[in-house]
Design a protein around this motif. Structure first.
Motif, PDB file in Angstrom:
ATOM      1  N   PHE A  36       0.821  -1.204   0.000  1.00 24.32           N
ATOM      2  CA  PHE A  36       0.000   0.000   0.000  1.00 24.32           C
ATOM      3  C   PHE A  36       0.856   1.256   0.000  1.00 24.32           C
ATOM      4  O   PHE A  36       1.770   1.385   0.805  1.00 24.32           O
ATOM      5  CB  PHE A  36      -0.934  -0.003   1.217  1.00 24.32           C
ATOM      6  N   ASP A  40      -2.244   6.456  -2.284  1.00 28.60           N
ATOM      7  CA  ASP A  40      -3.575   5.924  -2.576  1.00 28.60           C
ATOM      8  C   ASP A  40      -4.324   5.365  -1.367  1.00 28.60           C
ATOM      9  O   ASP A  40      -5.526   5.091  -1.463  1.00 28.60           O
ATOM     10  CB  ASP A  40      -3.472   4.821  -3.626  1.00 28.60           C
ATOM     11  N   PHE A  41      -3.629   5.158  -0.241  1.00 25.49           N
ATOM     12  CA  PHE A  41      -4.248   4.490   0.906  1.00 25.49           C
ATOM     13  C   PHE A  41      -3.942   5.209   2.212  1.00 25.49           C
ATOM     14  O   PHE A  41      -2.912   5.858   2.337  1.00 25.49           O
ATOM     15  CB  PHE A  41      -3.750   3.037   0.997  1.00 25.49           C
ATOM     16  N   SER A  55      -8.673   2.579   1.111  1.00 23.79           N
ATOM     17  CA  SER A  55      -8.383   3.387  -0.068  1.00 23.79           C
ATOM     18  C   SER A  55      -8.922   4.785   0.195  1.00 23.79           C
ATOM     19  O   SER A  55      -9.851   4.967   0.987  1.00 23.79           O
ATOM     20  CB  SER A  55      -9.021   2.771  -1.309  1.00 23.79           C
ATOM     21  N   LYS A  56      -8.342   5.760  -0.457  1.00 31.25           N
ATOM     22  CA  LYS A  56      -8.767   7.140  -0.224  1.00 31.25           C
ATOM     23  C   LYS A  56     -10.209   7.367  -0.647  1.00 31.25           C
ATOM     24  O   LYS A  56     -10.877   8.237  -0.118  1.00 31.25           O
ATOM     25  CB  LYS A  56      -7.810   8.102  -0.912  1.00 31.25           C
ATOM     26  N   LEU A 111      -5.826  -5.762  -5.615  1.00 32.30           N
ATOM     27  CA  LEU A 111      -5.272  -4.491  -6.089  1.00 32.30           C
ATOM     28  C   LEU A 111      -5.053  -4.497  -7.598  1.00 32.30           C
ATOM     29  O   LEU A 111      -5.268  -3.483  -8.261  1.00 32.30           O
ATOM     30  CB  LEU A 111      -3.969  -4.170  -5.354  1.00 32.30           C
ATOM     31  N   SER A 114      -8.095  -3.484  -9.580  1.00 29.58           N
ATOM     32  CA  SER A 114      -8.601  -2.118  -9.468  1.00 29.58           C
ATOM     33  C   SER A 114      -7.944  -1.225 -10.514  1.00 29.58           C
ATOM     34  O   SER A 114      -6.896  -1.556 -11.063  1.00 29.58           O
ATOM     35  CB  SER A 114      -8.326  -1.566  -8.068  1.00 29.58           C
ATOM     36  N   ARG A 116      -7.738   3.236 -11.607  1.00 26.48           N
ATOM     37  CA  ARG A 116      -8.163   4.608 -11.341  1.00 26.48           C
ATOM     38  C   ARG A 116      -9.258   4.988 -12.332  1.00 26.48           C
ATOM     39  O   ARG A 116      -9.206   4.611 -13.496  1.00 26.48           O
ATOM     40  CB  ARG A 116      -6.985   5.557 -11.490  1.00 26.48           C
TER      41      ARG A 116
END
Length: 124
Positions: A36, A40-41, A55-56, A111, A114, A116
């Protein structure tokens, strides 16, 4: 050498019955946590020394509970991904003795799936 059953059943070889060694014990949780980035986290360590990563955007959560998650029977790791209005999310749990390598592999795969999302203004 083949071992023949005396009655109905199956046959196998002595080689197929040999014992194996399996990885046991919790291992190094840093194998999981090192995946991480601060970009982003968010990472929080609470007063019980449990570690929480999110996660943000708040849709991914990982909790590490070295002494077991309160209210559970030995749950040591919790991974959750929140769904959308159209698709349900999911969660995975591992007990306190699950090797960190196994949890790290599951986290890596989550991850990897995923990506963006581009906003209408062109920002990520």
């Amino acid at each position: 050498m083949t071992v023949a059953p005396e009655g109905p059943g199956f046959s196998t070889t002595v080689e197929a019955l040999r014992l194996r060694e399996w990885q046991l014990g919790p291992g190094q949780p840093t194998l999981v946590m090192d995946q991480f980035s601060a970009e982003d986290f968010q990472l929080i360590v609470d007063d019980r020394a449990d570690v929480h990563v999110s996660s943000k955007d708040g849709r991914f959560y990982l909790g590490w509970f070295p002494l077991g998650r309160p209210g559970t029977d030995g749950e040591g790791w919790k991974i959750a991904v929140t769904g959308t209005a159209k698709v349900r999310g999911y969660h995975l749990s591992f007990d306190t003795e699950t090797p960190a390598d196994i949890v790290a592999a599951a986290v890596a795969r989550v991850l990897e799936t995923s990506r963006r999302v581009r906003q209408p203004d062109g920002h990520e």
